[in-house]
Write a protein that holds these residues in place. Structure first.
Motif, PDB file in Angstrom:
ATOM      1  N   SER A 225     -58.424   0.590   0.101  1.00 53.96           N
ATOM      2  CA  SER A 225     -57.078   0.816   0.619  1.00 53.96           C
ATOM      3  C   SER A 225     -56.616   2.247   0.349  1.00 53.96           C
ATOM      4  O   SER A 225     -57.323   3.191   0.662  1.00 53.96           O
ATOM      5  N   ASN A 226     -55.436   2.440  -0.242  1.00 52.16           N
ATOM      6  CA  ASN A 226     -54.899   3.800  -0.405  1.00 52.16           C
ATOM      7  C   ASN A 226     -55.767   4.669  -1.302  1.00 52.16           C
ATOM      8  O   ASN A 226     -55.816   5.895  -1.124  1.00 52.16           O
ATOM      9  N   SER A 227     -56.450   4.074  -2.261  1.00 47.12           N
ATOM     10  CA  SER A 227     -57.336   4.864  -3.120  1.00 47.12           C
ATOM     11  C   SER A 227     -58.573   5.311  -2.347  1.00 47.12           C
ATOM     12  O   SER A 227     -59.115   6.395  -2.598  1.00 47.12           O
ATOM     13  N   ALA A 228     -59.033   4.481  -1.414  1.00 49.73           N
ATOM     14  CA  ALA A 228     -60.115   4.911  -0.529  1.00 49.73           C
ATOM     15  C   ALA A 228     -59.641   6.069   0.345  1.00 49.73           C
ATOM     16  O   ALA A 228     -60.389   7.022   0.611  1.00 49.73           O
TER      17      ALA A 228
ATOM     18  N   VAL B 228     -61.245 -10.025   7.955  1.00 52.63           N
ATOM     19  CA  VAL B 228     -60.653  -9.286   6.848  1.00 52.63           C
ATOM     20  C   VAL B 228     -59.143  -9.227   7.038  1.00 52.63           C
ATOM     21  O   VAL B 228     -58.646  -9.274   8.165  1.00 52.63           O
ATOM     22  N   LEU B 229     -58.423  -9.141   5.932  1.00 51.55           N
ATOM     23  CA  LEU B 229     -56.978  -8.948   5.986  1.00 51.55           C
ATOM     24  C   LEU B 229     -56.720  -7.451   6.054  1.00 51.55           C
ATOM     25  O   LEU B 229     -57.072  -6.715   5.132  1.00 51.55           O
ATOM     26  N   TYR B 230     -56.091  -7.005   7.124  1.00 47.77           N
ATOM     27  CA  TYR B 230     -55.861  -5.575   7.350  1.00 47.77           C
ATOM     28  C   TYR B 230     -54.371  -5.304   7.278  1.00 47.77           C
ATOM     29  O   TYR B 230     -53.579  -5.830   8.067  1.00 47.77           O
ATOM     30  N   ASN B 231     -53.951  -4.457   6.322  1.00 50.06           N
ATOM     31  CA  ASN B 231     -52.524  -4.211   6.110  1.00 50.06           C
ATOM     32  C   ASN B 231     -52.255  -2.765   5.685  1.00 50.06           C
ATOM     33  O   ASN B 231     -51.528  -2.512   4.728  1.00 50.06           O
ATOM     34  N   THR B 232     -52.843  -1.827   6.395  1.00 52.71           N
ATOM     35  CA  THR B 232     -52.680  -0.425   6.045  1.00 52.71           C
ATOM     36  C   THR B 232     -52.561   0.428   7.298  1.00 52.71           C
ATOM     37  O   THR B 232     -53.015   0.051   8.372  1.00 52.71           O
ATOM     38  N   GLY B 233     -51.941   1.602   7.129  1.00 54.72           N
ATOM     39  CA  GLY B 233     -51.900   2.574   8.218  1.00 54.72           C
ATOM     40  C   GLY B 233     -53.023   3.577   8.138  1.00 54.72           C
ATOM     41  O   GLY B 233     -53.187   4.413   9.030  1.00 54.72           O
ATOM     42  N   ASN B 234     -53.810   3.502   7.064  1.00 52.91           N
ATOM     43  CA  ASN B 234     -54.955   4.401   6.921  1.00 52.91           C
ATOM     44  C   ASN B 234     -56.118   3.918   7.779  1.00 52.91           C
ATOM     45  O   ASN B 234     -56.436   2.728   7.794  1.00 52.91           O
ATOM     46  N   VAL B 235     -56.744   4.826   8.484  1.00 48.31           N
ATOM     47  CA  VAL B 235     -57.907   4.511   9.309  1.00 48.31           C
ATOM     48  C   VAL B 235     -59.049   5.416   8.872  1.00 48.31           C
ATOM     49  O   VAL B 235     -58.900   6.646   8.836  1.00 48.31           O
ATOM     50  N   LEU B 236     -60.187   4.810   8.524  1.00 45.45           N
ATOM     51  CA  LEU B 236     -61.332   5.564   8.030  1.00 45.45           C
ATOM     52  C   LEU B 236     -62.285   5.891   9.176  1.00 45.45           C
ATOM     53  O   LEU B 236     -62.676   5.006   9.947  1.00 45.45           O
ATOM     54  N   MET B 237     -62.643   7.167   9.289  1.00 47.39           N
ATOM     55  CA  MET B 237     -63.594   7.629  10.300  1.00 47.39           C
ATOM     56  C   MET B 237     -64.882   8.053   9.597  1.00 47.39           C
ATOM     57  O   MET B 237     -64.842   8.774   8.594  1.00 47.39           O
ATOM     58  N   ALA B 238     -65.998   7.607  10.114  1.00 43.07           N
ATOM     59  CA  ALA B 238     -67.278   7.937   9.477  1.00 43.07           C
ATOM     60  C   ALA B 238     -68.359   8.127  10.524  1.00 43.07           C
ATOM     61  O   ALA B 238     -68.371   7.457  11.564  1.00 43.07           O
ATOM     62  N   LYS B 239     -69.253   9.063  10.231  1.00 47.52           N
ATOM     63  CA  LYS B 239     -70.433   9.282  11.056  1.00 47.52           C
ATOM     64  C   LYS B 239     -71.568   9.685  10.136  1.00 47.52           C
ATOM     65  O   LYS B 239     -71.365   9.929   8.945  1.00 47.52           O
ATOM     66  N   LYS B 240     -72.746   9.744  10.676  1.00 45.87           N
ATOM     67  CA  LYS B 240     -73.912  10.083   9.857  1.00 45.87           C
ATOM     68  C   LYS B 240     -73.707  11.414   9.148  1.00 45.87           C
ATOM     69  O   LYS B 240     -73.132  12.325   9.731  1.00 45.87           O
ATOM     70  N   PRO B 241     -74.097  11.489   7.875  1.00 46.02           N
ATOM     71  CA  PRO B 241     -75.005  10.595   7.145  1.00 46.02           C
ATOM     72  C   PRO B 241     -74.342   9.398   6.469  1.00 46.02           C
ATOM     73  O   PRO B 241     -75.002   8.661   5.732  1.00 46.02           O
ATOM     74  N   VAL B 242     -73.037   9.191   6.664  1.00 39.62           N
ATOM     75  CA  VAL B 242     -72.377   8.026   6.078  1.00 39.62           C
ATOM     76  C   VAL B 242     -72.868   6.763   6.776  1.00 39.62           C
ATOM     77  O   VAL B 242     -73.012   6.737   8.005  1.00 39.62           O
TER      78      VAL B 242
ATOM     79  N   GLY C 195     -75.803   9.446  -7.014  1.00 39.81           N
ATOM     80  CA  GLY C 195     -74.948   8.274  -6.937  1.00 39.81           C
ATOM     81  C   GLY C 195     -74.520   7.943  -5.524  1.00 39.81           C
ATOM     82  O   GLY C 195     -75.116   8.394  -4.540  1.00 39.81           O
ATOM     83  N   GLN C 196     -73.460   7.157  -5.423  1.00 35.58           N
ATOM     84  CA  GLN C 196     -72.982   6.719  -4.112  1.00 35.58           C
ATOM     85  C   GLN C 196     -71.496   6.435  -4.181  1.00 35.58           C
ATOM     86  O   GLN C 196     -70.928   6.165  -5.250  1.00 35.58           O
ATOM     87  N   ILE C 197     -70.878   6.473  -2.994  1.00 37.21           N
ATOM     88  CA  ILE C 197     -69.463   6.136  -2.848  1.00 37.21           C
ATOM     89  C   ILE C 197     -69.359   5.016  -1.815  1.00 37.21           C
ATOM     90  O   ILE C 197     -69.940   5.115  -0.724  1.00 37.21           O
ATOM     91  N   ILE C 198     -68.628   3.976  -2.167  1.00 38.36           N
ATOM     92  CA  ILE C 198     -68.412   2.841  -1.268  1.00 38.36           C
ATOM     93  C   ILE C 198     -66.914   2.697  -1.057  1.00 38.36           C
ATOM     94  O   ILE C 198     -66.158   2.513  -2.018  1.00 38.36           O
ATOM     95  N   LEU C 199     -66.479   2.795   0.175  1.00 35.58           N
ATOM     96  CA  LEU C 199     -65.061   2.731   0.501  1.00 35.58           C
ATOM     97  C   LEU C 199     -64.758   1.529   1.384  1.00 35.58           C
ATOM     98  O   LEU C 199     -65.489   1.236   2.337  1.00 35.58           O
ATOM     99  N   PHE C 200     -63.675   0.832   1.053  1.00 35.34           N
ATOM    100  CA  PHE C 200     -63.142  -0.252   1.872  1.00 35.34           C
ATOM    101  C   PHE C 200     -61.786   0.183   2.413  1.00 35.34           C
ATOM    102  O   PHE C 200     -60.928   0.650   1.642  1.00 35.34           O
ATOM    103  N   ALA C 201     -61.571   0.001   3.694  1.00 37.49           N
ATOM    104  CA  ALA C 201     -60.286   0.392   4.284  1.00 37.49           C
ATOM    105  C   ALA C 201     -59.146  -0.464   3.754  1.00 37.49           C
ATOM    106  O   ALA C 201     -58.005   0.004   3.643  1.00 37.49           O
ATOM    107  N   THR C 202     -59.426  -1.722   3.416  1.00 40.80           N
ATOM    108  CA  THR C 202     -58.409  -2.637   2.885  1.00 40.80           C
ATOM    109  C   THR C 202     -58.988  -3.398   1.703  1.00 40.80           C
ATOM    110  O   THR C 202     -60.181  -3.298   1.398  1.00 40.80           O
ATOM    111  N   GLU C 203     -58.149  -4.194   1.062  1.00 39.56           N
ATOM    112  CA  GLU C 203     -58.591  -4.993  -0.083  1.00 39.56           C
ATOM    113  C   GLU C 203     -59.594  -6.046   0.381  1.00 39.56           C
ATOM    114  O   GLU C 203     -59.240  -6.927   1.167  1.00 39.56           O
TER     115      GLU C 203
END
Length: 932
Positions: free
Chosen positions: A730-733, A838-852, A892-900
């Protein structure tokens, strides 16, 4: 006393009580002020009953009562009087007793078994012979009222009011009280959240000085993180009434449904500058609400208003209070057929508060408001108890009518029995009738959870079947329906207010379905075949060791949710295990992607008894394997198997972390999975030794950039680069995806509006790879093997793009259930199927492309919405964006979820992705050096 009620002597250990008493002596009477109005004008009581002031040793309302003081007084009344009965219905996480005190006339209490039996017959009209029997019960039987107080630990005045109410009903001799006792059986739950209350009272006491402070901004009025609203694990218990995740709710719901009350009060507090709110609420309304509730709201509000007018107190109805979400106490009550009432009192936090007009509100006055509201409501329903019982019976009778015959919800799961069991138990906990089919069946016609019509749908034996022709029909439809839609008029008002930047009319989420949350195969049918069924009982898997003395090792399937318990225990016991990136067949057994292998040669000190114990405890078979040669899929010694690493978990806590998000994460790992986790205060992040952890969870929160600062961000990057797995949502992502932070390659949509084409092109290539087909003639004999559409070149107006993005953010979903398509080749999606809700309750939208790597992507505009409100502007903005991403960062790695992913502790389908991140992540997504 009746056998139905066991008089429990609920006394805290003497030593504990003495230590509390010593600390309570130091608590000043800051809440009294100069407020000395008697609680009840009819001052007439049995002289042999001690009033609260006398028993407790201080003036009620001069300071907040502690939980053990409530228990002591209720014990006193219970032992002294024949018209009371104290019952314990559970314990909190911290071991505090949860109780209710039942009070009525001596005659009613002597006949309580028969009263309970009669009410249960009204609750299930199928048990009645005819309408005459029902009419007789309605005329001769008292109604049952349930008074529930202080579900939020920092909303404290109603617990004190519960003490005064108990005294009034137990000892009062005035006509109004006698009438209540004659016509009602009243159960008082004085403190629904003792853990939260005691945490909050300690915070207030810690910052309370010698001088009374009327400033509501002061710490002795507000407390500090994690405050007191939530329970031990910081969950909001007033969102848990149908999900029943927590022991407080499980015990309470069971107790309430055991007595089938017709009336329920849900008492709260709100901001200190406010006045007092009670029903009726305003629109929008839940479409399944019984129409009789509006009549009762008006009746009760009229009398409650008159009671307040006697004192000249301010109050209001409606305003911000809508009635959509069925997981609040008063709302849940409506859908089990009773009259649910909400109170909201302006808080004084055990002290006094100076209002904007210069007036002073004392804590004692707030207690008085709650008490008068309770008495006014009880008098209203006591005077009209026959009409109340008649409406209750009529609504229940309508629910079991023949027009609901053949309608049912059906749930199945071929390989995850644990998930199906948990869903069945959650539904059954509401006293909803749940059945299982003895044999396979076909549904002639049904609607699945995606809203698609299916025919001749096969349902395996052992699935869950919930018929709608049963007394709790309204509750069933509310908590199991796939998509509940609100009325057009309310939505027009909502849209207008959003466009005018006046805020939303909606108070909570607009989707909550258990059907989606658990992620089983779900169907609704109106043509349920007549089949042989059994009453549902959880089927506990009998885990065993399959085979003996294997030459190669052991293998464990990954499909059941108990898999993570087993993986966690194996890694804790230093067993080396390998996780399969692909599914495989070996020695006649199929193992899905994510299954694990234990190699004998690498685990020579492992005891067979450990495997036997774990198999039996978690109900998972462990298969003996005699060869590494698979009949299908990768061989067991190939690079398609990755060795897992024991997760050493840290959870970031403290402000500005969301208490709900942190608590849900802590509860999942500590209570559910029984894994060790260290709770790291973000305020001390700069000097913490992070090297001992390899998994760090950054729950939802705000102002992370400011809190961590440049040095903290640098330290976080370094920790990831050295092999850590950083998981955030969510917001921390969004903080990690912020271009100015420069940790993740994932970006926020609003920051890359001028680069959307590059993300669209990347998505097009991924789609092409998934649906690619080759013209073999063109491939071998010449020609073009691609059939790509020509890229359309358009002159895009960047200002217009920004305008549309801002509009989409304005219409962000407050809580819709959306479809996420899962990448079946990525390890994060183990056990998830092709898509999850999934329960979606945020205005944040995550955009990703390779290498993600985008392991889970929101569906396209046509298929994205599964339930709840999703405006077209938000749909266009969110569709086909990233929900969960994984990217390599150094070692290492980073794993992000747009919502909880583990929203409110009951979204099991999306929670599974988080478990993959925690338990599989350190091995599957990071680099490790071979030890020296």
């Amino acid at each position: 006393m009746s056998l139905v009620i066991k008089k429990s002597l609920l006394i805290y250990p003497i030593i504990l009580s003495l230590s509390f008493a010593q600390s309570y002596d130091n608590e000043s009477a800051h809440g009294l002020g100069d407020y000395n109005i008697p609680f009840f004008k009819a001052d007439s009581y049995h002289p042999n009953v001690q009033p609260p002031d006398e028993f407790l040793g201080f003036t009620l309302g001069s300071r907040p009562v502690h939980h053990n003081e409530v228990i002591d007084y209720y014990n006193y009344l219970d032992k002294l009087l024949d018209n009371t009965a104290l019952t314990q219905y559970g314990y909190t996480y911290e071991g505090k007793p949860l109780v209710y005190l039942m009070i009525s006339s001596k005659k009613n209490m002597a006949n309580i078994d028969n009263i309970k039996k009669s009410i249960s017959m009204l609750a299930d009209p199928r048990t009645l012979d005819d309408a005459k029997t029902a009419n007789k019960i309605i005329k001769q039987t008292p109604a049952i009222a349930w008074m529930a107080y202080a579900i939020h630990g920092d909303e404290i005045s109603s617990t004190d009011a519960a003490i005064q109410l108990a005294y009034q009903l137990a000892a009062g001799t005035d006509p109004a009280t006698k009438n209540i006792l004659k016509n009602l059986v009243v159960s008082i739950d004085p403190n629904e959240n003792p853990d939260g209350r005691e945490r909050y009272l300690q915070q207030l006491l810690q910052w309370r000085g010698e001088i009374v402070n009327s400033d509501a901004n002061s710490l002795d009025h507000s407390g500090f993180w994690p405050y007191g609203r939530g329970n031990h694990y910081l969950f909001d218990l007033n969102r848990d009434w149908f999900a029943t995740v927590h022991p407080e709710t499980k015990g309470k719901v069971s107790a309430i449904l055991d007595w089938n009350p017709q009336f329920l009060v849900d008492s709260h507090e709100m901001g200190s500058m406010d006045t007092y709110l009670f029903n009726p609420p305003r629109a929008p309304y839940n479409p399944y609400m019984p129409q009789t509730i509006f009549k009762w709201w008006d009746k009760i509000a009229k009398d409650q208003a008159a009671a307040f007018d006697e004192y000249g107190w301010s109050y209001y109805t409606g305003d911000w209070n809508e009635e959509v979400y069925p997981g609040y106490g008063s709302s849940w009550g409506i859908y089990i057929g009773l009259v649910g009432i909400l109170y909201e009192q302006a808080g004084a936090d055990g002290s006094i508060v100076k209002k904007e007009d210069g007036t002073i509100t004392t804590y004692r006055e707030t207690v008085h408001h709650q008490f008068i509201s309770s008495m006014a409501n009880l008098q209203t329903i006591a005077n009209q108890k026959e009409e109340l019982l008649q409406d209750y019976y009529n609504n229940r009778k309508k629910a079991v009518s023949t027009k609901n015959a053949g309608k049912a919800f059906v749930f199945s799961s071929k390989s995850n029995r644990t998930r199906l069991n948990e869903l069945g138990e959650t539904i059954k906990r509401q006293t909803i009738e749940v059945y299982t089919n003895k044999n396979d069946l076909r549904l002639p016609k049904a609607i699945n959870s995606s809203g698609e019509t299916v025919t001749r749908q096969n349902i395996p034996a052992g699935s869950l079947i919930i018929p709608l022709n049963q007394p709790l029909n309204i509750l069933i439809k509310n908590i199991l329906s796939f998509d509940i839609r609100l009325d057009t008029k309310s939505m027009e008002k909502e849209r207008k207010k959003l466009l005018k930047n006046q805020g939303s009319t909606l108070y909570d989420v607009t989707a909550w379905s258990l059907s989606h949350a658990y992620g089983t195969d779900s169907y609704y049918t109106e043509v349920m075949p007549k089949i042989a069924m059994d009453i549902f009982q959880p089927v506990q898997n009998q885990g065993n060791l399959i085979g003996k003395n294997p030459k190669y090792g052991w293998a464990i399937k990954s499909d059941d949710d108990q898999f993570y318990h087993l993986v966690g225990r194996l890694l804790e016991n230093k067993v080396k295990v390998w996780c399969a990136k692909e599914s495989f067949n070996i020695e006649g057994e199929y193992f899905p992607r994510g299954s694990i292998v234990i190699r004998n040669n690498s685990n020579k000190s492992m005891k067979l008894g450990l495997l036997k114990k774990l198999a039996a405890k978690y109900g998972i078979d462990i298969f003996a394997i005699n060869t590494a040669l698979a009949t299908d899929g990768p061989d067991l010694g190939s690079s398609n198997f990755t060795m897992l690493i024991e997760p050493k978990i840290a959870i970031i806590s403290g402000p500005p972390t969301s208490t709900y998000s942190f608590g849900a994460t802590w509860h999942l790992i500590d209570y559910n999975l029984k894994s060790r986790a260290s709770l790291i205060n973000i305020m001390n992040f700069g000097w913490q030794d992070l090297n001992k952890y390899n998994v760090m969870l950054l729950p939802n929160g705000r102002s992370m950039k400011r809190m961590l600062g440049d040095s903290g961000i640098k330290k976080l990057k370094s920790w990831v680069d050295n092999g850590g797995t950083l998981i955030s949502y969510s917001n921390s992502a969004a903080f990690l995806a912020d271009s100015s932070v420069n940790i993740s390659s994932v970006k926020l949509r609003r920051q890359v509006l001028d680069k959307l084409d590059s993300y669209d092109n990347d998505l097009s290539k991924l789609k092409e790879a998934e649906s690619f087909s080759i013209d073999s003639v063109a491939l071998w004999e010449g020609g073009n093997i691609y059939a790509l559409d020509e890229v359309k070149k358009t002159n895009k107006n960047n200002d217009k793009i920004k305008e549309l993005d801002q509009l989409g953010r304005k219409f962000r979903p407050q809580g819709a259930i959306l479809k996420v398509n899962m990448d079946q080749e990525h390890w994060l999606t183990v056990g998830c199927g092709e898509s999850i809700p999934v329960l979606y309750n945020t205005g944040n939208v995550l955009m990703a492309k390779k290498p993600v790597n985008v392991a889970g992507r929101l569906a396209d505009e046509k298929n994205i919405r599964l339930g709840g409100l999703l405006w077209p502007e938000a749909k266009t903005r969110i569709a086909e964006t990233a929900w969960v991403t994984q990217e390599y960062h150094g070692k290492g790695q980073i794993i992000l979820f747009a919502t909880e992913p583990h929203f409110r502790g009951y979204f099991k389908a999306s929670e599974r992705v988080l478990l993959n991140a925690i338990y599989l992540g350190p091995g599957m997504g990071t680099s490790h050096s071979v030890e020296w």
